[in-house]
Every structure is written in C-alpha cells, then in structure tokens.
Design an enzyme around this catalytic site. Structure first.
Site: not given
Ligand code: AMP
Length: 451
Positions: A2, A28, A102-103, A242, A346
């Site tokens: 958030c 968010g 937030n948390g 991220y 990534d």
């Molecule tokens: P995955 O497809 O499940 O391996 O998620 C990795 C991808 O999702 C990467 O491209 C990240 O940039 C993104 N990502 C990582 N953590 C999150 C998160 N908490 N919420 C949404 N996207 C995420």
C-alpha cells in the site's frame, strides 16, 4: 503493498495529497482514499479504482481542510472491497479518528478474536481496523500515550498515519519493515511511503521515521517520540528489488542506482557467461540490465515493447484473455531477437509463470538461447510483512531444483544473484539492515499466528 501520504498546514492539501498518491500509485491500484481535517471535523472519501479515477476535481474541492492523510491499497489482508478502502474513519471516545496503514499485522487474528469476544463490532475485514478498537478500549492519559500503549500490542509490519482534529501522527513498527519518510514543503509537513512523492510535490525529504518512533505534527510543529525500543532495523529488501519507484531513496541511495549496482554484481557473478546481448524484463529489468552491461561490456538491448496503457480490465484473470494478456503488455521486438543469445534479467522469480511466458515469446520470436538471470536469490518463503507472495507450496523454488526450474521456464540457463551481493548493493556497501525472510526463511519478527 500500500502507499500512504499526508500533507499538513496547506491550503491546497487535498490537491497535494492527490499528486502524492498519484506518484505512489505503483504501491497499490485497488482503492484510494483521503481524510481531511476540516476545522474540527474529519471529512473522508474513498472508492475502488486508481487515484485518477477516484478523485475528481469536485471530490477534491469537497475535501476541505488544511491537513490531509491519504492511502492507496493493494490488499494483503482482508478482501478487496470498498469497506476495506482506507483511510478508515471512526467516531471514537477519543474523538474523530482516521487511520491509514501500510503493512500486515501478524497477530491480527488473535487480537480480532479477543476484541470481538469483549464486544467489539468490526466494520471491515482489514487488520488495520484493530488498532482503532484497541485505542478505544485501552486508553492512556493522552492520545499519544494511548497510541504508544496500543501500538506495542501489534506484531508484524506497519507504517501508520493517524488523523485527529488538529493532529497528524505517523508511526513505524519497531523493525521498520515498511517505509515512512518525513518531508517539508515551506511551512507544511509531509509524510510519505517514498521520497519520490515528496520530490514530485516540490518538497524536501527531512528524514526517515525511525523504527519504533512516532512523529506528531501539530500546530505546524513536528515532534518525535519513541513508543517502543527499536528492534533490529530490518527494512524490507524487496522494496528495492521490485516494489519501490526507481527515483525513491532508500538507505541513502536511489532505487535506480541500487538496481544498476545489483546488475553489475550479477555481471561479476556471471562473468563466465557468453551471449550476444543483455536485456531486462520491463520495467525494473532495464536498470538491472544496464548495470550488467556497464560492468560486462556486453551490449544492452531493449527486446520488448511494454504497453503502459493496459488498464485494469485486462489484468482480470479471465481464461480467454489470459492467452494474450502477456503479449498485450509485453511484445517482443522480433528482428533484435532473431538468432541472438540473450541474457534476460528480471527482478524476481516467484511461481515462474512470468519467466516461462516471456522466454516462450522470445523463443517464438527466434531467439537462439535465453539465459535467465534473476536480480535476487530464490524466493523460498512467503512474506508475512505486507508483500503479496503466494503460499510456500506455490513458490517454485520450494518444489524444484534450479535445473528443474530452468526446464520449467524454458531457459537455456538460470542464474540467481547471491544474497550477499544483493545486500551489499541495496545498502550501498554500508547498511546491512534488511529483512530478507522471503529469500532465507529467517523472520525477524514473530509470525506464528500469521501462518
Ligand atoms: P512469477 O511469475 O510468479 O515468477 O513472478 C515473478 C514476476 O512477478 C516478476 O516479473 C516480478 O517483477 C513480479 N513480481 C514479483 N513480486 C511480485 C508481487 N508481490 N506482486 C506482483 N508481481 C510481483
């Protein structure tokens, strides 16, 4: 996940809060809201949607008041619905009180059950409401004492904004998991999740709120007060990896410069790897790939076109849309890819679904080899402190070996950055205070009741 933003003592408070929340929108996208201190009354408004959809000029004009607190939500606890949109507002025995959080409170279930048993009637399903019920029940001699006393009952992560008539108060949990910074804009004060929102409204960042600290803004003046002994300062490392915006400053360096450094570290750790070019998965991947390129001398090339206009409707997990949503968001630039060996970076690999799709589209576009490089270690444990991660069973690194993951995502190689390099880069070589639970399973604050 958030964002929170407050501005005090300003005739344009709601407009500045709009700009602040708009800048924090990446934190968010489900709902947005504001509460305004309007000469003794608190006016509030929240709705589902993006900041630009929720606040019209008319809504902002109605949020009259010289101080405003605001919130944007991505739910990690409680359902995504309007009732859970924040700031939450209550008429309490302490007077009108608004709160934005937030948390993620790891003892929320236990506290909620205790409070309900004692007669509390909850209006929402968010963990954020708990602090209000605690404050109404266990009071001290002053509002600050009441707050301090009850914040100490909470476990987990929180950066809070509170508003009562005449006062805005910020609080950060004793581990400092989630960010909170203080800024100044002329005679006004700002509290924000990230420094970039202070920059955008034309303010200057003063300092971070320390773990276990309250910041009280009243009659144009700021005071700080400790409400708990600081635990180990363990800010969330995933903010840099991220979540946070590239121009936000964390631990004394911008997220972008930390990401360049992380990219350089990856290049050093992968020095044996030969390829034609290095690229990143937009958006964060580009910074990592540029850092990698600078260190290794390997050419950087953007191989994807990212479409920034895919509205929320395209993100709904509908089976018919799922097929082309990935291409809609990220389209491969074919002639830069055909016949090439590519190191693709990534920020993280969680379930592996994103990498699998992206590598598939690079291969379809004619890539000879795709070596996947992840700018962080393998995610092996869920986050209980506010980052949305799936269960332990769904985390691919818990189920498969590195080579099995490589095969699942369809890569010709798979490399993860070491934790040591990540910490070094994020902390500028000096600061080592981070929560790395998602990569190590070592949780710095109690999580028992959250599991
Ligand atoms: P995955 O497809 O499940 O391996 O998620 C990795 C991808 O999702 C990467 O491209 C990240 O940039 C993104 N990502 C990582 N953590 C999150 C998160 N908490 N919420 C949404 N996207 C995420």
């Amino acid at each position: 996940m958030c964002g929170i933003f407050a501005v005090t003592d300003n005739k344009n408070a709601s407009k500045l809060a709009y700009v602040g929340l708009f800048t924090l929108q990446h934190r968010g996208q489900e709902s947005a809201g504001m509460a305004a201190d309007s000469s003794g009354r608190i006016l509030y408004y929240s709705a589902m949607g993006l900041v630009s959809e929720v606040f019209s000029n008319e809504v902002l004009a109605n949020l009259k008041g010289r101080s405003v607190i605001g919130h944007i939500r991505y739910s990690t606890a409680g359902a995504s619905n309007l009732k859970n949109a924040q700031p939450l507002f209550f008429n309490t025995c302490l007077g009108p009180l608004a709160v934005a959080h937030n948390g993620n409170l790891t003892n929320a279930g236990r506290l909620r059950a205790q409070l309900q048993k004692a007669g509390a009637i909850f209006q929402t399903t968010t963990d954020s409401e708990i602090i209000i019920h605690l404050m109404a029940r266990y009071r001290g001699r002053s509002l600050e004492e009441t707050l301090a006393k009850n914040l100490r009952r909470l476990e987990g992560s929180y950066s809070f904004l509170f508003m009562t008539p005449g006062r805005v108060i910020g609080a950060r949990d004793p581990n400092g998991f989630r960010p909170l910074v203080l800024g100044r804009l002329g005679a006004s004060h700002i509290l924000s999740s990230e420094t970039c929102a202070i920059d955008v409204v034309g303010g200057k960042t003063a300092r971070e709120i320390a773990p276990g600290e309250l910041v009280i803004i009243e009659k144009g003046k700021v005071r700080f007060k400790r409400f708990a002994k600081p635990g180990n300062f363990t800010r969330c490392i995933f903010e840099t990896v991220y979540f946070a915006r590239p121009d936000a400053e964390i631990a004394g360096r911008t997220v972008q410069s930390a990401r360049y450094e992380i990219g350089s570290m990856l290049a050093r750790e992968m020095a044996y790897m030969k390829a034609d070019l290095v690229s990143g998965v937009p958006d964060s991947g580009a910074a990592y790939a540029l850092g990698f390129s600078r260190e290794s001398g390997l050419a950087y090339q953007a191989v994807f076109m990212r479409n920034h206009y895919t509205g929320r409707s395209f993100m709904q997990p509908d089976q018919a849309l799922r097929e082309f949503t990935a291409r809609l968001k990220l389209a491969p630039i074919k002639d830069l890819i055909r016949g090439k060996s590519i190191i693709l970076i990534d920020d993280s690999l969680v379930r592996g679904t994103t990498s699998r799709k992206i590598i598939g589209s690079l291969k379809k576009a004619g890539a000879k080899k795709v070596y996947m490089a992840i700018a962080s270690p393998a995610v092996i444990s869920p986050c209980y402190y506010g980052i949305d991660t799936p269960t332990k069973e769904e985390l691919i690194a818990n189920n498969l070996s590195i080579d099995e993951i490589r095969r699942f995502i369809g890569a010709d190689g798979l490399y993860y950055l070491s934790l040591e390099s990540l910490i070094k880069a994020c902390g500028n070589g000096r600061d080592r205070c981070f929560c790395t639970a998602c990569f190590t399973g070592n949780y710095p604050a109690k999580i028992k009741s959250a599991m």
